[in-house]
Design a protein around this motif. Structure first.
Motif, mmCIF file in Angstrom:
data_model
loop_
_atom_site.group_PDB
_atom_site.id
_atom_site.type_symbol
_atom_site.label_atom_id
_atom_site.label_comp_id
_atom_site.label_asym_id
_atom_site.label_seq_id
_atom_site.Cartn_x
_atom_site.Cartn_y
_atom_site.Cartn_z
ATOM 1 N N ASP A 1 0.939 -0.921 -0.142
ATOM 2 C CA ASP A 1 0.149 -0.221 -0.211
ATOM 3 C C ASP A 1 0.464 1.447 0.112
ATOM 4 O O ASP A 1 0.017 2.620 -0.293
ATOM 5 C CB ASP A 1 -1.109 0.298 0.893
ATOM 6 C CG ASP A 1 -2.353 -0.972 0.730
ATOM 7 O OD1 ASP A 1 -2.197 -1.632 0.382
ATOM 8 O OD2 ASP A 1 -3.144 -1.170 2.043
ATOM 9 N N LEU A 2 2.386 1.598 0.289
ATOM 10 C CA LEU A 2 3.171 1.451 0.563
ATOM 11 C C LEU A 2 3.506 2.352 -0.943
ATOM 12 O O LEU A 2 3.599 3.930 -1.206
ATOM 13 C CB LEU A 2 3.888 1.477 1.003
ATOM 14 C CG LEU A 2 4.029 2.122 2.575
ATOM 15 C CD1 LEU A 2 5.746 1.408 2.971
ATOM 16 C CD2 LEU A 2 3.697 3.038 3.085
ATOM 17 N N LEU A 3 3.830 1.552 -2.398
ATOM 18 C CA LEU A 3 3.727 2.438 -3.526
ATOM 19 C C LEU A 3 2.005 3.394 -4.151
ATOM 20 O O LEU A 3 0.993 3.037 -4.436
ATOM 21 C CB LEU A 3 3.540 0.636 -4.334
ATOM 22 C CG LEU A 3 4.649 -0.026 -4.081
ATOM 23 C CD1 LEU A 3 4.613 -1.126 -4.849
ATOM 24 C CD2 LEU A 3 5.759 1.040 -4.656
ATOM 25 N N ARG A 4 3.046 3.983 -4.808
ATOM 26 C CA ARG A 4 2.103 4.913 -5.984
ATOM 27 C C ARG A 4 2.403 4.614 -7.464
ATOM 28 O O ARG A 4 3.812 4.054 -7.956
ATOM 29 C CB ARG A 4 2.553 6.381 -5.988
ATOM 30 C CG ARG A 4 1.966 7.256 -6.606
ATOM 31 C CD ARG A 4 1.912 8.246 -5.824
ATOM 32 N NE ARG A 4 1.959 9.961 -7.219
ATOM 33 C CZ ARG A 4 0.535 10.112 -6.761
ATOM 34 N NH1 ARG A 4 -1.073 9.275 -6.155
ATOM 35 N NH2 ARG A 4 -0.646 10.490 -7.606
ATOM 36 N N VAL A 5 1.156 4.395 -8.100
ATOM 37 C CA VAL A 5 1.200 3.943 -9.232
ATOM 38 C C VAL A 5 1.620 5.314 -10.370
ATOM 39 O O VAL A 5 2.162 4.667 -10.915
ATOM 40 C CB VAL A 5 -0.121 2.803 -9.879
ATOM 41 C CG1 VAL A 5 0.264 2.414 -10.862
ATOM 42 C CG2 VAL A 5 0.356 1.517 -8.419
ATOM 43 N N ARG A 6 0.285 5.788 -10.168
ATOM 44 C CA ARG A 6 0.321 6.576 -11.345
ATOM 45 C C ARG A 6 1.381 8.387 -11.495
ATOM 46 O O ARG A 6 1.849 8.053 -9.761
ATOM 47 C CB ARG A 6 -1.040 7.550 -10.964
ATOM 48 C CG ARG A 6 -2.202 7.759 -11.869
ATOM 49 C CD ARG A 6 -3.055 8.641 -12.270
ATOM 50 N NE ARG A 6 -2.654 10.272 -11.419
ATOM 51 C CZ ARG A 6 -3.126 11.033 -10.479
ATOM 52 N NH1 ARG A 6 -4.035 9.997 -9.775
ATOM 53 N NH2 ARG A 6 -3.412 11.500 -10.099
ATOM 54 N N GLY A 7 2.377 8.586 -12.679
ATOM 55 C CA GLY A 7 2.803 9.349 -12.216
ATOM 56 C C GLY A 7 4.554 8.753 -11.928
ATOM 57 O O GLY A 7 5.247 9.367 -11.690
ATOM 58 N N THR A 8 4.766 7.422 -12.123
ATOM 59 C CA THR A 8 5.769 7.182 -11.180
ATOM 60 C C THR A 8 6.193 5.617 -12.068
ATOM 61 O O THR A 8 5.146 5.100 -12.941
ATOM 62 C CB THR A 8 5.773 5.914 -9.892
ATOM 63 O OG1 THR A 8 4.878 5.224 -9.689
ATOM 64 C CG2 THR A 8 5.286 6.859 -9.237
ATOM 65 N N PRO A 9 7.945 5.035 -11.921
ATOM 66 C CA PRO A 9 8.234 4.178 -13.035
ATOM 67 C C PRO A 9 7.498 3.320 -12.030
ATOM 68 O O PRO A 9 8.017 1.819 -12.569
ATOM 69 C CB PRO A 9 9.698 3.879 -13.057
ATOM 70 C CG PRO A 9 9.702 4.992 -11.149
ATOM 71 C CD PRO A 9 8.692 5.449 -11.375
ATOM 72 N N TYR A 10 6.824 2.877 -11.947
ATOM 73 C CA TYR A 10 5.745 1.992 -10.965
ATOM 74 C C TYR A 10 6.283 0.013 -12.264
ATOM 75 O O TYR A 10 6.178 -0.757 -12.161
ATOM 76 C CB TYR A 10 4.057 1.709 -10.965
ATOM 77 C CG TYR A 10 3.909 0.463 -9.812
ATOM 78 C CD1 TYR A 10 3.642 -0.390 -9.144
ATOM 79 C CD2 TYR A 10 3.270 -0.122 -11.091
ATOM 80 C CE1 TYR A 10 2.986 -0.944 -8.755
ATOM 81 C CE2 TYR A 10 1.915 -1.147 -10.341
ATOM 82 C CZ TYR A 10 2.019 -1.320 -9.095
ATOM 83 O OH TYR A 10 1.251 -2.434 -8.398
ATOM 84 N N ALA A 11 5.355 1.147 -13.484
ATOM 85 C CA ALA A 11 5.652 -0.511 -14.134
ATOM 86 C C ALA A 11 6.818 -0.859 -15.018
ATOM 87 O O ALA A 11 6.633 -2.363 -14.901
ATOM 88 C CB ALA A 11 4.359 -0.194 -15.318
ATOM 89 N N GLU A 12 7.529 -0.136 -15.362
ATOM 90 C CA GLU A 12 8.879 -0.198 -15.451
ATOM 91 C C GLU A 12 9.675 -1.122 -15.128
ATOM 92 O O GLU A 12 10.625 -1.748 -15.469
ATOM 93 C CB GLU A 12 9.289 1.306 -16.609
ATOM 94 C CG GLU A 12 8.552 2.393 -17.386
ATOM 95 C CD GLU A 12 7.698 2.691 -17.116
ATOM 96 O OE1 GLU A 12 7.229 2.923 -15.526
ATOM 97 O OE2 GLU A 12 6.993 3.542 -17.318
ATOM 98 N N LEU A 13 9.113 -0.794 -13.523
ATOM 99 C CA LEU A 13 10.170 -1.350 -12.859
ATOM 100 C C LEU A 13 9.657 -2.528 -12.101
ATOM 101 O O LEU A 13 10.547 -3.354 -11.811
ATOM 102 C CB LEU A 13 10.500 -0.753 -11.479
ATOM 103 C CG LEU A 13 11.550 0.743 -11.268
ATOM 104 C CD1 LEU A 13 10.947 1.483 -10.395
ATOM 105 C CD2 LEU A 13 12.869 0.102 -12.016
ATOM 106 N N GLY A 14 8.516 -3.573 -12.333
ATOM 107 C CA GLY A 14 8.341 -4.388 -12.547
ATOM 108 C C GLY A 14 7.240 -4.402 -11.463
ATOM 109 O O GLY A 14 7.236 -5.364 -10.361
ATOM 110 N N LEU A 15 6.433 -4.130 -10.801
ATOM 111 C CA LEU A 15 6.527 -3.163 -9.747
ATOM 112 C C LEU A 15 4.652 -3.697 -8.877
ATOM 113 O O LEU A 15 3.831 -4.245 -8.278
ATOM 114 C CB LEU A 15 6.740 -2.189 -8.938
ATOM 115 C CG LEU A 15 7.916 -1.475 -8.315
ATOM 116 C CD1 LEU A 15 8.046 -0.477 -8.134
ATOM 117 C CD2 LEU A 15 8.378 -2.692 -7.222
ATOM 118 N N ASP A 16 3.830 -4.957 -10.232
ATOM 119 C CA ASP A 16 2.851 -5.113 -10.299
ATOM 120 C C ASP A 16 3.260 -6.840 -10.316
ATOM 121 O O ASP A 16 2.137 -6.943 -10.138
ATOM 122 C CB ASP A 16 2.325 -4.403 -11.967
ATOM 123 C CG ASP A 16 3.204 -4.870 -13.120
ATOM 124 O OD1 ASP A 16 4.514 -5.264 -12.959
ATOM 125 O OD2 ASP A 16 2.387 -4.590 -13.873
#
Length: 123
Positions: free
Chosen positions: A56-71
């Protein structure tokens, strides 16, 4: 009581939570985490007080979330904290930490769950 706010002044929700804490008569320690990113050890301390999953600490929007494979649901809490330490923009602001608990406060009313004295008095 000690209150720490991981804050982004460009975020309206973060500004609102700061105002709510101050309206309760509490002056929090304000950490502008994009200017002064928390260390991995500080993130460990924050995670130890979380009343929600570390994810829940992870922000998805406007971040490198997907690029880093954090999904990837198989990521460990440690891997998530490592990613936040390396990329502070991933921190889902605002995060409030008290002596007893910590949690992202989005929406802002979640603040009342860990800091009930911030709730305005009912007339």
């Amino acid at each position: 009581m000690s209150v720490t706010l991981y804050h982004n002044p460009a975020c309206g929700t973060s500004r609102n939570v700061l105002a709510m804490i101050r309206a309760a008569g509490i002056e929090p320690v304000v950490v502008e985490y994009l200017k002064t990113p928390p260390t991995r050890a500080e993130l460990d301390g924050l995670a130890a007080r979380l009343v929600v999953p570390v994810r829940d600490l992870l922000r998805v929007r406007g971040t490198p979330y997907a690029e880093l494979g954090l999904d990837d649901p198989a990521l460990t809490d440690g891997q998530i904290l490592d990613a936040i330490a390396a990329h502070p923009v991933l921190l889902n602001r605002p995060v409030v930490m008290t002596d007893q608990a910590a949690r992202p406060c989005r929406p802002k009313e979640i603040l009342f769950e860990i800091l009930p004295q911030a709730r305005p008095a009912t007339p």
